[in-house]
Design a protein around this motif. Structure first.
Motif, mmCIF file in Angstrom:
data_model
loop_
_atom_site.group_PDB
_atom_site.id
_atom_site.type_symbol
_atom_site.label_atom_id
_atom_site.label_comp_id
_atom_site.label_asym_id
_atom_site.label_seq_id
_atom_site.Cartn_x
_atom_site.Cartn_y
_atom_site.Cartn_z
ATOM 1 N N ILE A 254 -43.817 -22.476 16.889
ATOM 2 C CA ILE A 254 -43.157 -21.264 17.368
ATOM 3 C C ILE A 254 -42.511 -21.551 18.713
ATOM 4 N N TYR A 255 -43.269 -22.260 19.555
ATOM 5 C CA TYR A 255 -42.745 -22.502 20.888
ATOM 6 C C TYR A 255 -41.456 -23.309 20.851
ATOM 7 N N ILE A 256 -41.466 -24.362 20.005
ATOM 8 C CA ILE A 256 -40.287 -25.214 19.975
ATOM 9 C C ILE A 256 -39.144 -24.563 19.227
ATOM 10 N N PHE A 257 -39.437 -24.108 18.017
ATOM 11 C CA PHE A 257 -38.329 -23.624 17.194
ATOM 12 C C PHE A 257 -37.973 -22.164 17.425
ATOM 13 N N GLY A 258 -38.960 -21.410 17.883
ATOM 14 C CA GLY A 258 -38.690 -19.985 18.045
ATOM 15 C C GLY A 258 -38.261 -19.644 19.454
ATOM 16 N N VAL A 259 -39.127 -19.985 20.381
ATOM 17 C CA VAL A 259 -38.878 -19.567 21.750
ATOM 18 C C VAL A 259 -37.797 -20.420 22.418
ATOM 19 N N ASN A 260 -37.889 -21.718 22.238
ATOM 20 C CA ASN A 260 -36.936 -22.577 22.947
ATOM 21 C C ASN A 260 -35.621 -22.778 22.221
ATOM 22 N N LEU A 261 -35.702 -23.123 20.953
ATOM 23 C CA LEU A 261 -34.456 -23.440 20.261
ATOM 24 C C LEU A 261 -33.840 -22.236 19.560
ATOM 25 N N HIS A 262 -34.625 -21.233 19.378
ATOM 26 C CA HIS A 262 -34.132 -20.030 18.702
ATOM 27 C C HIS A 262 -33.568 -20.309 17.331
ATOM 28 N N TRP A 263 -34.128 -21.314 16.657
ATOM 29 C CA TRP A 263 -33.596 -21.602 15.324
ATOM 30 C C TRP A 263 -34.247 -20.737 14.255
ATOM 31 N N LEU A 264 -35.566 -20.511 14.434
ATOM 32 C CA LEU A 264 -36.286 -19.800 13.385
ATOM 33 C C LEU A 264 -37.064 -18.641 13.978
ATOM 34 N N PRO A 265 -37.281 -17.599 13.183
ATOM 35 C CA PRO A 265 -38.012 -16.427 13.700
ATOM 36 C C PRO A 265 -39.474 -16.752 13.927
ATOM 37 N N SER A 266 -40.077 -16.033 14.851
ATOM 38 C CA SER A 266 -41.448 -16.343 15.240
ATOM 39 C C SER A 266 -42.518 -15.481 14.622
ATOM 40 N N TYR A 267 -42.173 -14.417 13.995
ATOM 41 C CA TYR A 267 -43.232 -13.610 13.409
ATOM 42 C C TYR A 267 -42.710 -12.729 12.286
ATOM 43 N N GLY A 268 -43.633 -12.241 11.535
ATOM 44 C CA GLY A 268 -43.278 -11.319 10.464
ATOM 45 C C GLY A 268 -42.724 -12.024 9.239
ATOM 46 N N ARG A 269 -42.444 -11.238 8.233
ATOM 47 C CA ARG A 269 -41.966 -11.783 6.976
ATOM 48 C C ARG A 269 -40.468 -11.647 6.794
ATOM 49 N N GLY A 270 -39.842 -10.884 7.612
ATOM 50 C CA GLY A 270 -38.408 -10.705 7.444
ATOM 51 C C GLY A 270 -38.096 -9.776 6.284
ATOM 52 N N THR B 32 -52.621 -14.819 11.557
ATOM 53 C CA THR B 32 -52.818 -14.217 12.874
ATOM 54 C C THR B 32 -51.698 -14.615 13.820
ATOM 55 N N VAL B 33 -51.397 -15.897 13.836
ATOM 56 C CA VAL B 33 -50.373 -16.369 14.762
ATOM 57 C C VAL B 33 -49.007 -15.774 14.441
ATOM 58 N N PHE B 34 -48.685 -15.729 13.168
ATOM 59 C CA PHE B 34 -47.353 -15.254 12.796
ATOM 60 C C PHE B 34 -47.293 -13.761 12.507
ATOM 61 N N GLN B 35 -48.370 -13.074 12.710
ATOM 62 C CA GLN B 35 -48.439 -11.648 12.404
ATOM 63 C C GLN B 35 -47.943 -11.385 10.994
ATOM 64 N N TRP B 36 -48.423 -12.215 10.105
ATOM 65 C CA TRP B 36 -48.028 -12.164 8.702
ATOM 66 C C TRP B 36 -48.941 -11.165 7.994
ATOM 67 N N GLN B 37 -48.380 -10.142 7.423
ATOM 68 C CA GLN B 37 -49.208 -9.069 6.885
ATOM 69 C C GLN B 37 -49.840 -9.416 5.555
ATOM 70 N N GLY B 38 -50.742 -10.384 5.613
ATOM 71 C CA GLY B 38 -51.405 -10.767 4.377
ATOM 72 C C GLY B 38 -52.881 -10.459 4.442
#
Lengths: 321, 306, 327
Positions: free
Chosen positions: C151-167, C269-275
């Motif tokens: 999440i830190y690399i791809f979500g927060v820094n590079l903004h390539w991929l979403p960091s949470y949820g299912r979309g 838990t980390v991705f707040q994935w509603q499973g």
């Protein structure tokens, strides 16, 4: 005059952690088309390695370190893997010791036979199956059509070895190398398999190299033989001659230890001592610690394989030439 | 003692250790880690468990090399105002304590069960192995999570604090003993038929004595091989539990709880609370695993000949 | 063979009974079914009345039997928080977790096979050493850390991929139950990081497993014989060696899928994935015992069933295809 197979001063080494180990120390012999030859020796003497060396399939870390191997005049010991592949299973077939372990348990007999043919010939699966059936019949396997769809574990030991022989015949090879083909089988089956091999070689003019520790089988089947000890051929010549009139003390000992050679009630003869480990070969003649007729020269100089008075070759200082 | 040390130095084990650079470097790093964890109270600039020394006004200060950082807090502070470096050392200490403690417990139970089952065979073996199988079919993490969850609900967070460390040792210890049991049992069954066991029986030694004094030492290589993985697993399990809030309480944070508390902040650019403990933890577990890998290669008799 | 199956199934039933007993005991001692049903705002008298009516003063055994009966009818109690039958809640959240596990499994299969085969064939090459080193690293990283790092690399820094949820999700069966993220681009983007994180636990394991199994197979007599027959290297490696490698690996795979479910708790838990995993943690925080126990029973049963199935399957495969030929 071109021999089918000519092995000249073959040297095989194993690259181990502590240094190179010599497994075969200068072996030489020839084989003509249709000739049957035996290579005899104890376990560890180097006979299997010789067989594998011919088709350059020695297990790592082994490698051919010297000498030449000529097949139909061509020097194959330096062939690339790609070129060697065309010979293996095609011009030279090999039969391994334990048929249960040689056939892949998860594939049918048919698959394993057809793939051998398709690896070397450009034929359809249907044609390959026809050839497979023909060879299965040749080795006297009943109802061959049913067999193609069966798995290795569904056969008895003897049948499996017949199948292996059938596979080795698929490409009508010029030479078959059989590495202890009957050791893993019952005694009665052993005789059947050896008879079969003999018959096939005779009818199809195939050369046979029979690698075994069983002197009895060798004397029945082969025309010439070589005796190996600690990586060297120490005696070779016509089978009848070598068995009836052995010259090298080791060969003499071997013949003497055959159970058939003593009268009932006598103790069995044993050559005292053990063949040395390849890491521990004594200087001079490797057999000297166990030899009943050794002289000082035997502890210093390695004997060469030379002709004796009777026409066989022996590597011994004490033999009359 | 001197003789055994001399033998050790001349052994193949030591020889290949000296030759393998990865093993040596890992070992050195591991020793550093262990020293840090042991000496945490001595070398940490602050004591993160002493609530008197923490000032909430100090929270979320970045590492010293930033503009807003301060040399007082080398790696910054967490969300409660604790010095990150000190908290990491203390957290490492907890991880080591729980990791080693849990593995001792696992090994103790597992070896006893495995030794008995392997040596006695028959009904005893069947029953014990059945128990192990049943527990084995559940992933250890689930078992640990569940037990912790129930405990938390049962006893509330308050009394949890004092019990936390021993509780975690017990939980993680109980969840993985079957690994030891199975390994030892397999080893014992191999040794059982060897001549020295028969010799011991002929002399008239009692069963427990034979099991412990004669058979057990010969099975210890397999124990050593799996122990490193188990310690690594135990450390990671504790971190996972703490991360979920089911492990160490917030007042006595371990590396896992630090990571958890820092997680929300990475989205707002406050990365150090999570990343430093994270990298620290990874490094620690990594050197344990590297040493374990090397030990496995050396002690594996199949490769030994080679 | 038949006896083996019967034995295995009895063992499975036995284990499930133990699970249910443990679950029930916890529920009984800790849970508060009155609160589950009517909430907290009841007078003590009403509470006593309801307890009586629900049979909560009966002996333990009787209550347990009743519990079992209910379970077989599909009634696992009522979730205090969701005010719905616990089973419904779980079933509702299941698709999210199942998609996660499926995606992770896919990644594992697609990556571990080629990498495992390659490192078995060329163990000394630089790439192999790199892969093995990477796998040791992977084993040393707990799943939640991998997730956070990703999440830190791809979500927060590079903004390539979403960091949470299912979309964005799409209704798969048309009845509102299964919302799938596989059919929308946004959903797929949201699936990538969580599935990679979850796969990261098993990936090193499988690469190593395939590699060591294959290396063992490559040393067998029948592979040597294949070489002696002059078959092409490709055929020997990819057909002969690989098929023999696959069998033990497949059985391991079956069991590991079950274990992955455990790790979904951390990943979700980390991705707040509603499973289901996320639901489990929420239930812990809210002391929703019924839901917790229902989760235990559902997941436990799935586990036991998968394990039993794999054991039985292996029993079928093994005798006929005894992996002979090993030196």
């Amino acid at each position: 005059m071109s021999h089918l197979l000519e092995v000249e001063d073959l040297e095989v080494k194993f690259a181990l952690r502590g240094g190179d180990l010599t497994a075969i120390n200068g072996a030489s012999f020839t084989l003509d088309p249709g000739e049957k030859m035996g290579i005899v020796g104890e376990s560890g003497a180097g006979k299997s390695v010789t067989g594998f060396a011919i088709i350059n399939l020695i297990s790592k870390p082994g490698f051919i370190s010297g000498g030449r191997i000529l097949f139909n005049g061509e020097e194959i010991s330096t062939f690339s893997d790609e070129k060697m592949r065309k010979i293996r299973g095609n011009r030279i077939s090999m039969i391994f010791q334990d048929p249960m372990m040689t056939l892949n348990p998860v594939f049918t007999i048919g698959t394993q036979m057809v793939e051998t043919l398709k690896a070397h010939r450009n034929i359809s699966r249907h044609e390959a199956e026809k050839i497979a059936l023909e060879k299965l019949r040749k080795v006297y396997i009943p109802s061959p059509e049913k067999r193609l769809a069966q798995y290795p574990h569904e056969f008895s030991g003897g049948m499996r070895q017949r199948i292996i022989i059938a596979i080795s015949l698929l490409t009508d090879p010029a030479l078959i190398i059989a590495d202890e083909p009957t050791t893993a089988l019952d005694v009665t089956i052993q005789a059947e398999i050896m008879d079969l091999l003999q018959e096939l070689c005779d009818t199809d003019e195939m050369g046979l190299i029979l690698i075994t520790h069983d002197l009895g089988v060798v004397s029945q089947v082969t025309e010439k033989m070589a005796v190996m000890y600690a990586g060297k051929i120490i005696e070779s010549g016509a089978t009848d001659e070598v068995v009836m009139h052995p010259t090298h003390p080791y060969t003499k000992g071997l013949i003497k230890s055959l159970p058939g050679m003593i009268k009932p009630g006598e103790d069995l003869y044993q050559i005292p001592g053990m063949m040395p480990n390849l890491t521990d070969i004594p200087p001079g003649c490797a057999f000297n610690p166990r030899c009943p007729i050794k002289e000082p020269v035997c502890l210093e100089k390695e004997p060469k394989l030379l002709s004796t008075k009777q026409g066989i070759m022996a590597a011994c200082h004490m033999v009359e030439r | 003692m001197k003789a055994s040390l001399k033998r050790f130095k001349a052994s193949y084990f030591f020889y290949s250790f000296k030759r393998d650079k990865v093993a040596m470097v890992s070992f050195i790093i591991l020793v550093i880690f262990l020293l840090l964890s042991l000496g945490a109270p001595l070398i940490s600039p602050y004591n993160p468990y002493d609530s008197a020394s923490i000032d909430i006004m100090n929270s979320e200060i970045p590492p010293a090399w930033y503009e807003e950082g301060s040399s007082q807090f080398l790696l910054g502070t967490d969300n409660m105002g604790r010095d990150l470096l000190s908290t990491m050392f203390y957290g490492l200490r907890i991880s080591v304590m729980i990791g080693l403690g849990a593995v001792f417990l696992q090994a103790f139970i597992g070896i006893s069960v495995g030794l008995t089952a392997g040596y006695m065979g028959g009904k005893v073996d069947a029953v014990l192995m059945r128990m192990a199988d049943i527990q084995f079919s559940f992933p250890y993490l689930m078992v640990a999570i569940f037990i912790s969850a129930v405990f938390q609900i049962l006893f509330g967070i308050g009394s949890y604090e004092q019990l936390a460390v021993p509780l975690l040792v017990v939980i993680i210890g109980l969840s993985e003993w079957p690994v030891y049991a199975r390994t030892i049992r397999a080893s014992v069954m191999g040794e059982k038929n060897k001549e020295y066991v028969e010799a011991a029986r002929v002399i008239g030694l009692s069963r427990p004595v034979i099991m412990v004094r004669h058979v057990l030492p010969n099975t210890l290589t397999s124990v050593m091989v799996i122990s490193t993985i188990q310690v690594a697993n135990a450390v990671m399990s504790e971190a996972a539990l703490s991360f979920l809030g089911l492990g160490m309480p917030v007042t006595m944070p371990s590396l896992g709880s630090l990571i958890k508390s820092g997680f929300e902040y990475i989205f707002s650019g406050i990365w150090w609370i999570t990343i430093f403990p994270g990298v620290f933890l990874i490094l620690f577990v990594l050197v344990i695993n590297l040493l374990g890998d090397w030990m496995r290669d050396v002690l594996n008799p199949k490769l030994y000949k080679g | 063979m038949f006896a083996f199956i019967v034995r295995r199934i009895t063992q499975a039933i036995f284990v499930m009974l133990i699970i249910s007993m443990v679950g029930f005991a916890i529920k009984n001692k800790i849970g508060d079914p009155v609160r589950d049903l009517v909430g907290e705002r009841v007078t003590p008298e009403e509470r006593a009345q309801i307890r009586d009516r629900l049979g909560l003063n009966d002996p333990f055994a009787a209550q347990y039997i009743r519990f079992l009966k209910n379970v077989t009818k599909g009634d696992l109690g009522q979730s205090f928080f969701y005010k719905k039958p616990a089973l419904d809640v779980i079933v509702g959240k299941a698709p999210a977790t199942l998609e996660l596990v499926f995606g992770a499994a896919l990644i594992i299969i697609l990556i571990s096979m080629p990498l495992g085969i390659y490192t078995a064939l060329k163990p000394q090459s630089t790439l192999s050493r790199f892969i093995m080193g990477f796998s040791t690293l992977g084993v040393s990283m707990p799943v939640f850390l991998t997730a956070i790092m990703l999440i830190y690399i791809f979500g927060v820094n590079l903004h390539w991929l979403p960091s949470y949820g299912r979309g964005d999700t799409v209704d798969l069966f048309g009845n509102g139950w299964w919302q799938t993220g596989f059919l929308t681009l946004d959903g797929l983007e949201h699936l990538i990081l969580p599935c990679v994180s979850l796969a990261s636990i098993m990936l090193p394991l499988f690469i190593r497993l395939i590699r060591s199994e294959m290396m063992e197979v490559l040393e067998t007599e029948y592979i040597k014989y294949a070489w002696a027959k002059g078959l092409s290297p490709m055929r020997i490696w990819l057909v002969h060696a690989f098929k023999n490698t696959l069998l033990p690996v497949v059985t391991v795979f079956g069991v590991q899928i079950g274990i992955m479910f455990a790790f979904t708790i951390l990943t979700e838990t980390v991705f707040q994935w509603q499973g289901m995993g996320y639901m489990f943690l929420e239930a812990v925080e809210r002391s929703d015992i019924s839901l917790l126990i229902a989760y235990l029973i559902v997941v436990g049963s799935v586990f036991v069933m998968v394990n039993t199935l794999v054991d039985i399957l292996y029993g079928f495969i093994n005798p006929t295809v005894r992996i002979a030929g090993r030196k």
